[in-house]
Design an enzyme around this catalytic site. Structure first.
Site, short mmCIF file in Angstrom:
data_model
loop_
_atom_site.label_atom_id
_atom_site.label_comp_id
_atom_site.label_asym_id
_atom_site.label_seq_id
_atom_site.Cartn_x
_atom_site.Cartn_y
_atom_site.Cartn_z
N PRO A 116 29.88 36.49 -1.32
CA PRO A 116 30.19 36.75 0.09
C PRO A 116 30.69 38.18 0.29
CG PRO A 116 31.60 35.00 -0.84
CD PRO A 116 30.70 35.45 -1.92
N LEU A 121 35.45 39.45 -3.59
CA LEU A 121 34.72 39.04 -4.79
C LEU A 121 33.84 40.17 -5.34
CD1 LEU A 121 33.86 35.35 -3.87
CD2 LEU A 121 35.29 36.08 -5.75
N GLY A 122 34.06 41.36 -4.80
CA GLY A 122 33.42 42.53 -5.38
C GLY A 122 31.95 42.71 -5.03
N ASP A 167 37.55 47.13 -9.32
CA ASP A 167 36.34 46.36 -9.04
C ASP A 167 35.17 46.84 -9.88
OD1 ASP A 167 37.77 45.13 -7.04
OD2 ASP A 167 36.14 45.25 -5.57
O1 PMV Z 1 39.71 43.18 -1.95
P1 PMV Z 1 39.33 43.51 -3.34
O2 PMV Z 1 39.24 42.35 -4.22
O3 PMV Z 1 38.21 44.44 -3.47
O4 PMV Z 1 40.56 44.17 -4.05
C1 PMV Z 1 41.28 45.22 -3.60
C2 PMV Z 1 42.37 45.46 -4.59
C3 PMV Z 1 43.37 46.47 -4.11
O5 PMV Z 1 44.32 46.58 -5.16
C4 PMV Z 1 44.09 45.98 -2.86
C5 PMV Z 1 42.74 47.81 -3.83
C6 PMV Z 1 42.23 48.53 -5.06
O6 PMV Z 1 41.45 49.46 -4.88
O7 PMV Z 1 42.63 48.21 -6.17
#
Ligand code: PMV
Length: 328
Positions: A116, A121-122, A167
């Site tokens: 999604p 979830l990247g 990610d």
């Molecule tokens: O929303 P996601 O799973 O892509 O994660 C973002 C994670 C954060 O720490 C909020 C931002 C980052 O770049 O690490």
């Protein structure tokens, strides 16, 4: 005699990249504290590249309703810019010059995904990883995982402001990672498999905004927020030890503590809090939001036998979708 172009050898390349979920440390990771993330192999992006009789580079990505030729896309388009990044590497490499257009036709790139969009979830990083891998094989441009990781990070920076890089790292290496920004990549092993339920609020929340809001709060009161980040960093470290030493049951309480700290960072929401409580009430050992917050996903640690019951209860409490995944 038929047209030779109809009989030419069809060259086709297929690649895929899994989704990911952050277990601990989101947001604090932007401020150089450690975070843990793992691949989620139940969802993935698939990319297929093949020779085409039509000139140009045709991209079909039904999930985002994209059917376009590369040159018609703006130069900062998330998919277009990744392709251009690879093409610019191809031109720099003399041995590869001239391979760009195979024969008289062009190429067709088909992108499909079960991840999604904008839910933590990247999906964006997975599209970039699968796309770069596919282009790299199609044009015989060997790239190491480190090079791919760096290229995907460049594209993440273009679209997400100040990403930590977690990610692209977990998705490129497809292994559990203990991630500290600007430090060498550390993958780690899982001592004993454990099960988590991932539930989607169905609310798409741009990570860039929650990260920007946390930055504003941090700028106003650095002492307070630095100490919250420290606490989160400690949790990630303890969680890594628990996972490596085969004591995943300890993660439940750590998730609960991490969620409370994320609430203090103001990145939870009514819907996320509701799902976190529902999971705990249904027998989860602990639960927290995952990723940027405000929407997107939450995760719950469960005994495998109770996974379906927790997932059902999350759906009853408003989750739009759940994934049960074993971390190993
Ligand atoms: O929303 P996601 O799973 O892509 O994660 C973002 C994670 C954060 O720490 C909020 C931002 C980052 O770049 O690490």
């Amino acid at each position: 005699m038929g047209n030779i172009r109809h009989r030419r050898f069809l060259f086709i390349v297929k690649t895929s990249a899994s989704g990911k979920i952050i277990l601990f440390g989101e947001h604090a990771v932007v401020y150089n504290r450690p975070a843990l993330a793992v691949p989620v192999n139940q969802v993935q992006v698939d990319v297929e590249i093949l020779d085409s009789d039509s000139a140009g580079v045709w991209i079909h990505a039904p999930i985002i309703n994209l059917h376009a030729e590369l040159s018609s896309l703006p130069s900062d388009h998330p998919i277009g810019s990744v392709i251009l990044q690879v093409f610019s590497m191809l031109q720099q490499s003399p041995s590869l010059s001239g391979r760009g257009a195979r024969g008289e036709g062009g190429i067709q790139i088909n992108i499909s995904s079960t991840i999604p969009v904008a839910s933590g979830l990247g999906s964006g990083a997975a599209v970039s990883v699968a796309l770069i891998r596919a282009l790299s094989s199609f044009f015989f441009l060997p790239l190491t995982d480190h090079q791919i990781n760096q290229m995907v990070f460049e594209s993440e920076k273009l679209h997400h402001g100040t990403p930590s890089g977690i990610d692209n790292t977990v998705i490129t290496f497809n292994k559990p990672v203990y991630f500290i920004k600007d430090k060498p990549i550390e993958t780690f092993t899982v001592g004993k498999p454990f099960t988590i339920v991932i539930a989607d609020t169905g609310i798409s929340a741009p990570t860039k905004e929650s990260v920007g809001d946390v930055r504003k709060l941090w700028q106003k009161d650095k002492n307070k927020f630095e100490s919250i980040f420290d606490e989160i960093g400690q949790i990630s470290l303890i969680a890594r030890r628990a996972i490596e030493s085969g004591k995943p049951e300890l993660l439940g309480e750590l998730m609960n503590q991490n969620h409370e700290l994320l609430q203090q960072l103001t990145v939870s929401s009514t819907e996320l809090d509701k799902l976190v409580l529902a999971a705990r009430n249904a027998g989860a050992l602990g639960a927290k939001l995952s990723g940027g917050g405000r929407g997107g996903n939450m995760i719950a640690l469960v005994n495998q036998a109770e996974a379906s019951q927790v997932a059902e209860s999350l759906i009853k409490s408003g989750a739009k979708n759940t994934i049960i995944t074993e971390i190993k």
